[in-house]
Design a protein around this motif. Structure first.
Motif, PDB file in Angstrom:
ATOM      1  N   ARG A  39       1.180   5.147 -12.882  1.00  0.00           N
ATOM      2  CA  ARG A  39       1.851   3.960 -12.336  1.00  0.00           C
ATOM      3  C   ARG A  39       2.719   4.280 -11.126  1.00  0.00           C
ATOM      4  O   ARG A  39       2.684   3.574 -10.114  1.00  0.00           O
ATOM      5  N   GLU A  40       3.487   5.341 -11.210  1.00  0.00           N
ATOM      6  CA  GLU A  40       4.385   5.706 -10.093  1.00  0.00           C
ATOM      7  C   GLU A  40       3.576   6.022  -8.832  1.00  0.00           C
ATOM      8  O   GLU A  40       3.940   5.614  -7.730  1.00  0.00           O
ATOM      9  N   ASP A  41       2.475   6.754  -8.979  1.00  0.00           N
ATOM     10  CA  ASP A  41       1.625   7.080  -7.831  1.00  0.00           C
ATOM     11  C   ASP A  41       0.943   5.822  -7.284  1.00  0.00           C
ATOM     12  O   ASP A  41       0.829   5.648  -6.067  1.00  0.00           O
ATOM     13  N   PHE A  42       0.486   4.949  -8.199  1.00  0.00           N
ATOM     14  CA  PHE A  42      -0.128   3.693  -7.765  1.00  0.00           C
ATOM     15  C   PHE A  42       0.854   2.896  -6.916  1.00  0.00           C
ATOM     16  O   PHE A  42       0.496   2.374  -5.850  1.00  0.00           O
ATOM     17  N   GLN A  43       2.094   2.800  -7.361  1.00  0.00           N
ATOM     18  CA  GLN A  43       3.099   2.043  -6.615  1.00  0.00           C
ATOM     19  C   GLN A  43       3.350   2.662  -5.243  1.00  0.00           C
ATOM     20  O   GLN A  43       3.519   1.945  -4.253  1.00  0.00           O
ATOM     21  N   ALA A  44       3.354   3.997  -5.184  1.00  0.00           N
ATOM     22  CA  ALA A  44       3.565   4.669  -3.898  1.00  0.00           C
ATOM     23  C   ALA A  44       2.388   4.420  -2.954  1.00  0.00           C
ATOM     24  O   ALA A  44       2.587   4.150  -1.757  1.00  0.00           O
ATOM     25  N   VAL A  45       1.164   4.497  -3.480  1.00  0.00           N
ATOM     26  CA  VAL A  45      -0.021   4.255  -2.653  1.00  0.00           C
ATOM     27  C   VAL A  45      -0.054   2.801  -2.195  1.00  0.00           C
ATOM     28  O   VAL A  45      -0.346   2.507  -1.044  1.00  0.00           O
ATOM     29  N   LEU A  48       2.389   2.315   0.603  1.00  0.00           N
ATOM     30  CA  LEU A  48       1.888   2.916   1.834  1.00  0.00           C
ATOM     31  C   LEU A  48       0.753   2.081   2.429  1.00  0.00           C
ATOM     32  O   LEU A  48       0.718   1.841   3.641  1.00  0.00           O
ATOM     33  N   MET A  49      -0.168   1.631   1.587  1.00  0.00           N
ATOM     34  CA  MET A  49      -1.274   0.808   2.083  1.00  0.00           C
ATOM     35  C   MET A  49      -0.757  -0.460   2.752  1.00  0.00           C
ATOM     36  O   MET A  49      -1.224  -0.831   3.835  1.00  0.00           O
ATOM     37  N   ILE A  50       0.190  -1.114   2.113  1.00  0.00           N
ATOM     38  CA  ILE A  50       0.740  -2.349   2.683  1.00  0.00           C
ATOM     39  C   ILE A  50       1.427  -2.053   4.013  1.00  0.00           C
ATOM     40  O   ILE A  50       1.225  -2.758   5.007  1.00  0.00           O
ATOM     41  N   GLU A  51       2.201  -0.991   4.057  1.00  0.00           N
ATOM     42  CA  GLU A  51       2.894  -0.622   5.303  1.00  0.00           C
ATOM     43  C   GLU A  51       1.893  -0.332   6.421  1.00  0.00           C
ATOM     44  O   GLU A  51       2.072  -0.763   7.563  1.00  0.00           O
ATOM     45  N   ILE A  52       0.835   0.391   6.081  1.00  0.00           N
ATOM     46  CA  ILE A  52      -0.177   0.731   7.086  1.00  0.00           C
ATOM     47  C   ILE A  52      -0.890  -0.522   7.581  1.00  0.00           C
ATOM     48  O   ILE A  52      -1.077  -0.710   8.787  1.00  0.00           O
ATOM     49  N   ILE A  53      -1.284  -1.394   6.661  1.00  0.00           N
ATOM     50  CA  ILE A  53      -1.981  -2.617   7.061  1.00  0.00           C
ATOM     51  C   ILE A  53      -1.079  -3.491   7.912  1.00  0.00           C
ATOM     52  O   ILE A  53      -1.493  -4.015   8.957  1.00  0.00           O
ATOM     53  N   SER A  87       8.474  15.628   6.103  1.00  0.00           N
ATOM     54  CA  SER A  87       9.248  14.394   6.011  1.00  0.00           C
ATOM     55  C   SER A  87       8.340  13.241   5.583  1.00  0.00           C
ATOM     56  O   SER A  87       7.369  12.906   6.264  1.00  0.00           O
ATOM     57  N   GLU A  88       8.700  12.601   4.455  1.00  0.00           N
ATOM     58  CA  GLU A  88       7.893  11.473   3.984  1.00  0.00           C
ATOM     59  C   GLU A  88       7.875  10.346   5.014  1.00  0.00           C
ATOM     60  O   GLU A  88       6.826   9.744   5.271  1.00  0.00           O
ATOM     61  N   SER A  89       9.008  10.054   5.624  1.00  0.00           N
ATOM     62  CA  SER A  89       9.045   8.965   6.605  1.00  0.00           C
ATOM     63  C   SER A  89       8.185   9.294   7.829  1.00  0.00           C
ATOM     64  O   SER A  89       7.508   8.416   8.369  1.00  0.00           O
ATOM     65  N   ASP A  90       8.170  10.550   8.261  1.00  0.00           N
ATOM     66  CA  ASP A  90       7.312  10.944   9.385  1.00  0.00           C
ATOM     67  C   ASP A  90       5.836  10.836   9.002  1.00  0.00           C
ATOM     68  O   ASP A  90       5.011  10.400   9.811  1.00  0.00           O
ATOM     69  N   ARG A  91       5.481  11.235   7.785  1.00  0.00           N
ATOM     70  CA  ARG A  91       4.091  11.122   7.331  1.00  0.00           C
ATOM     71  C   ARG A  91       3.665   9.657   7.268  1.00  0.00           C
ATOM     72  O   ARG A  91       2.552   9.307   7.661  1.00  0.00           O
ATOM     73  N   GLU A  93       4.949   7.178   9.044  1.00  0.00           N
ATOM     74  CA  GLU A  93       4.864   6.696  10.420  1.00  0.00           C
ATOM     75  C   GLU A  93       3.573   7.162  11.074  1.00  0.00           C
ATOM     76  O   GLU A  93       2.882   6.392  11.754  1.00  0.00           O
ATOM     77  N   LEU A  94       3.234   8.426  10.856  1.00  0.00           N
ATOM     78  CA  LEU A  94       2.005   8.966  11.427  1.00  0.00           C
ATOM     79  C   LEU A  94       0.778   8.277  10.830  1.00  0.00           C
ATOM     80  O   LEU A  94      -0.172   7.962  11.543  1.00  0.00           O
ATOM     81  N   SER A  95       0.797   7.999   9.528  1.00  0.00           N
ATOM     82  CA  SER A  95      -0.313   7.276   8.891  1.00  0.00           C
ATOM     83  C   SER A  95      -0.485   5.901   9.516  1.00  0.00           C
ATOM     84  O   SER A  95      -1.609   5.486   9.828  1.00  0.00           O
ATOM     85  N   CYS A  96       0.607   5.206   9.714  1.00  0.00           N
ATOM     86  CA  CYS A  96       0.557   3.879  10.352  1.00  0.00           C
ATOM     87  C   CYS A  96       0.003   3.988  11.770  1.00  0.00           C
ATOM     88  O   CYS A  96      -0.831   3.170  12.184  1.00  0.00           O
ATOM     89  N   LEU A  97       0.445   4.979  12.492  1.00  0.00           N
ATOM     90  CA  LEU A  97       0.003   5.164  13.872  1.00  0.00           C
ATOM     91  C   LEU A  97      -1.491   5.461  13.937  1.00  0.00           C
ATOM     92  O   LEU A  97      -2.209   4.891  14.768  1.00  0.00           O
ATOM     93  N   ILE A  98      -1.973   6.329  13.063  1.00  0.00           N
ATOM     94  CA  ILE A  98      -3.400   6.682  13.069  1.00  0.00           C
ATOM     95  C   ILE A  98      -4.257   5.452  12.791  1.00  0.00           C
ATOM     96  O   ILE A  98      -5.246   5.200  13.488  1.00  0.00           O
ATOM     97  N   VAL A  99      -3.884   4.661  11.797  1.00  0.00           N
ATOM     98  CA  VAL A  99      -4.683   3.470  11.476  1.00  0.00           C
ATOM     99  C   VAL A  99      -4.568   2.432  12.588  1.00  0.00           C
ATOM    100  O   VAL A  99      -5.557   1.784  12.945  1.00  0.00           O
ATOM    101  N   HIS A 100      -3.399   2.280  13.177  1.00  0.00           N
ATOM    102  CA  HIS A 100      -3.242   1.347  14.298  1.00  0.00           C
ATOM    103  C   HIS A 100      -4.140   1.773  15.459  1.00  0.00           C
ATOM    104  O   HIS A 100      -4.817   0.934  16.065  1.00  0.00           O
TER     105      HIS A 100
END
Length: 161
Positions: A39-45, A48-53, A87-91, A93-100
């Motif tokens: 559950r904890e990992d699902f919530q984290a994913v 992250l998915m919502i933030e990236i989208i 850094s989790e926040s940097d990761r 941000e980078l994930s969002c940037l790559i998908v964008h």
């Protein structure tokens, strides 16, 4: 406004809809690719998915570019130190940037024919959005107007590059 605009309070309407649709699809146990996660990992994913989208919303594009330019212009930073992989926040941000970037990658397709096909599909989608905005009494998105001439389509593509 549209029903979706009402549901999502006029903010990142399609992006919110896409995120919600992804999780609606995964509510079917046969389609839930995240079902095995604790559950904890699902919530984290999910977070992250919502933030990236949501990060693909073009309303945020210029702020993202400005932020990346500030990183590049910072004399204390080098390409190797723009992001701290620890850094989790940097990761995030980078994930969002790559998908964008992937979302805007149309001009980088391997063949011009493929690029051209996607260009016309995107312009058709933009033109349909402008028409829907007009029909719903909403302000039209300026860069999406007039995409019926080759000149305006080419000008839009230069902006994408």
């Amino acid at each position: 406004g549209s029903d979706l605009a009402l549901i999502y309070n006029d903010r990142s309407i399609l992006e919110n809809h896409h995120a919600a649709s992804a999780f609606k699809i995964m509510s079917d146990p046969e389609l839930n690719i995240l079902a095995a996660l604790p559950r904890e990992d699902f919530q984290a994913v999910r977070k992250l998915m919502i933030e990236i989208i949501l990060g693909t919303d073009m309303a945020n594009h210029f702020e993202t570019v400005k932020h990346m330019q500030a990183l590049a212009d910072n004399p204390k930073k080098t390409p190797e130190t723009y992001f701290d992989i620890e850094s989790e926040s940097d990761r995030r941000e980078l994930s969002c940037l790559i998908v964008h970037c992937a979302d805007l990658s149309n001009p980088a397709y391997p063949t011009f024919e493929m690029t051209k096909q996607w260009c016309f599909r995107v312009c058709q989608e933009f033109s349909e959005q402008v028409e829907m905005e007009r029909q719903n009494g909403l302000p039209v998105t300026p860069f999406m107007c007039g995409l019926t001439s080759e000149y305006n389509i080419a000008k839009l593509q230069v902006g994408f590059v």
